[in-house]
Motif scaffolding. Structure first.
Motif, mmCIF file in Angstrom:
data_model
loop_
_atom_site.group_PDB
_atom_site.id
_atom_site.type_symbol
_atom_site.label_atom_id
_atom_site.label_comp_id
_atom_site.label_asym_id
_atom_site.label_seq_id
_atom_site.Cartn_x
_atom_site.Cartn_y
_atom_site.Cartn_z
ATOM 1 N N PHE A 1 0.832 -1.210 0.000
ATOM 2 C CA PHE A 1 0.000 0.000 0.000
ATOM 3 C C PHE A 1 0.864 1.257 0.000
ATOM 4 N N TYR A 2 1.870 1.309 0.877
ATOM 5 C CA TYR A 2 2.661 2.538 0.985
ATOM 6 C C TYR A 2 3.435 2.811 -0.302
ATOM 7 N N GLU A 3 3.938 1.772 -0.955
ATOM 8 C CA GLU A 3 4.633 1.967 -2.226
ATOM 9 C C GLU A 3 3.675 2.496 -3.287
ATOM 10 N N MET A 4 2.432 2.007 -3.274
ATOM 11 C CA MET A 4 1.452 2.473 -4.250
ATOM 12 C C MET A 4 1.066 3.925 -3.997
ATOM 13 N N VAL A 5 0.852 4.283 -2.728
ATOM 14 C CA VAL A 5 0.351 5.614 -2.424
ATOM 15 C C VAL A 5 1.437 6.677 -2.609
ATOM 16 N N THR A 6 2.705 6.311 -2.413
ATOM 17 C CA THR A 6 3.788 7.281 -2.587
ATOM 18 C C THR A 6 4.269 7.363 -4.030
#
Length: 450
Positions: free
Chosen positions: A40-45
């Motif tokens: 999730f964090y890789e996608m959102v950033t």
């Protein structure tokens, strides 16, 4: 059984800091691995822009998230639920965390992780949402909150609190409304108090000659209740409150808004005639009314800017700003900041400020200069001269200066003039209870063209 499958919703819930630190992680169904947090964090950033999509998909896993208190509140699911239901739940989880921890920040979540896990255990069972009611949850939550003084844009030590009716001469402590609703098992957190905030957000666009081109106001009435029991609260607004563009403005004392919305728990049987809101507040914070006024500003704009931009020597631009605060003499604007875009390639700046408490700096990465004024009394006028060095400066580069944007807080006042006439509790509280009302306006977008 079919109904349970239909409403099966949440696989995981996790809370991340803005840097991606894992603060809270709860796996309800074992359908997805813990590596989903990093996914999730890789996608959102990786996405461009400040507002990534609320719903994102990775293989057969869906991520639904909101941003509250500078944190990511995320739910993952392998089913296909209504995203609006999950968003409402996540917002409610953030609100409950604020109610029980006293504030909403990375620090408060870290300090109260055990309390938040206990909340999740009571709110969700095997992915099924059970309850989000503060009144129900307070019967089961046993963990005590660990508190610290929170940061708040509306810090009460800056803006002050004013009591309704006979409380006018009293001022509440700065952290009075930023504490947990429960301080020990089964007991209320501190005094029997209720806080009512009237908060307005001002958006303004002004022309280069000081002409008001656009003005919008978004407002809300928010309550935070620390009373153990209160069957009904009556909030009296201005008697001359007109709602809707079609109504006549009437006398000069009338307050006008274009439209308003109410919390579903608000009773409106006395609103049309007497402008009284009736609500049965539960412990915690809730917004009872939202309103807006578009393309109109009942009061003068709080600030007027008189700018001057000219070329000096070969590679220097002179920016002279004279800023006037048009608030009443006894009023004060707080945390005023003025941002002025400057020509690209600016490398250094010197300044002459009209008072020692002001600060200014050049921000080359943002191609702007920032002028900050901690306190600005009504009726006062401040000035600043900025000398910006720009290699290869041309006359065309002067067009890159502006428009100016401002941010500020205006305590103790509303731009619409909306006021709380009275605040009455029923039945009358047996112990000593205090009622506080606060007014504050802050800038949402305040732009002045040069």
């Amino acid at each position: 059984m079919t109904a349970r499958v239909r409403f099966k919703m949440i696989s995981q819930i996790f809370i991340l800091s803005s840097k991606g630190d894992h603060l809270i992680y709860k796996d309800f169904r074992g359908e997805a691995g813990k590596d989903s947090i990093n996914v999730f964090y890789e996608m959102v950033t990786a996405l461009s822009g400040d507002q990534p999509p609320v719903v994102m998909t990775h293989k057969d896993l869906q991520f639904i998230h909101v941003r509250q208190g500078g944190l990511y509140w995320v739910a993952s699911t392998k089913t296909n639920p209504s995203p609006f239901t999950i968003i409402e739940f996540l917002n409610r989880l953030a609100a409950l965390t604020k109610d029980y921890c006293g504030s909403l920040s990375e620090k408060s979540v870290r300090m109260n992780f055990a309390l938040i896990y206990e909340l999740l255990d009571e709110m969700v069972d095997y992915g099924y949402i059970q309850t989000t009611s503060t009144d129900m949850l307070k019967n089961f939550i046993q963990t005590e909150a660990v508190t610290s003084k929170p940061f708040s844009l509306f810090d009460l030590s800056n803006v002050g609190l004013f009591g309704a009716e006979t409380q006018q001469s009293k001022v509440a402590p700065s952290v009075a409304a930023s504490r947990p609703i429960m301080s020990s098992r089964g007991e209320q957190g501190g005094k029997n108090e209720i806080f009512v905030d009237v908060i307005e957000r001002l958006s303004v666009v002004m022309g280069s000659k000081g002409v008001l081109m656009k003005a919008d106001i978004q407002g809300e009435i928010r309550i935070k209740c620390f009373l153990p029991s209160c069957s009904e609260m009556r909030i009296g607004l201005n008697e001359e409150l007109n709602i809707g563009k079609s109504q006549l403005k009437g006398y000069s004392s009338a307050v006008c808004v274009d439209e308003c919305r109410f919390h579903q728990a608000v009773k409106l049987d006395e609103f049309d005639t007497f402008r009284i809101l009736k609500v049965c507040p539960s412990q915690g914070e809730q917004t009872v009314m939202q309103y807006q006024l578009c393309d109109d500003l009942p009061c003068p704009p709080p600030f007027q800017l008189f700018p001057s931009v000219e070329k000096d020597y070969v590679n220097r631009v002179l920016i002279f700003l004279k800023l006037r605060c048009d608030l009443p003499p006894k009023s004060t604007a707080l945390n005023v900041s003025v941002t002025v875009p400057v020509p690209k390639g600016a490398i250094s700046m010197s300044q002459e400020l009209s008072s020692p408490d002001q600060t200014a700096e050049l921000q080359p990465k943002n191609k702007a200069l920032l002028w900050e004024i901690p306190r600005f009394p009504g009726g006062a006028q401040l000035s600043a001269l900025f000398k910006v060095d720009v290699p290869g400066l041309s006359s065309a580069s002067l067009l890159e200066v502006g428009p100016v944007s401002m941010s500020f807080e205006l305590p103790k006042q509303t731009c619409t003039g909306l006021q709380i006439r009275f605040l009455r509790l029923s039945p009358t509280q047996t112990g000593l209870s205090q009622r506080w009302v606060r007014y504050v306006t802050h800038s949402d977008s305040y732009t002045i063209r040069i």
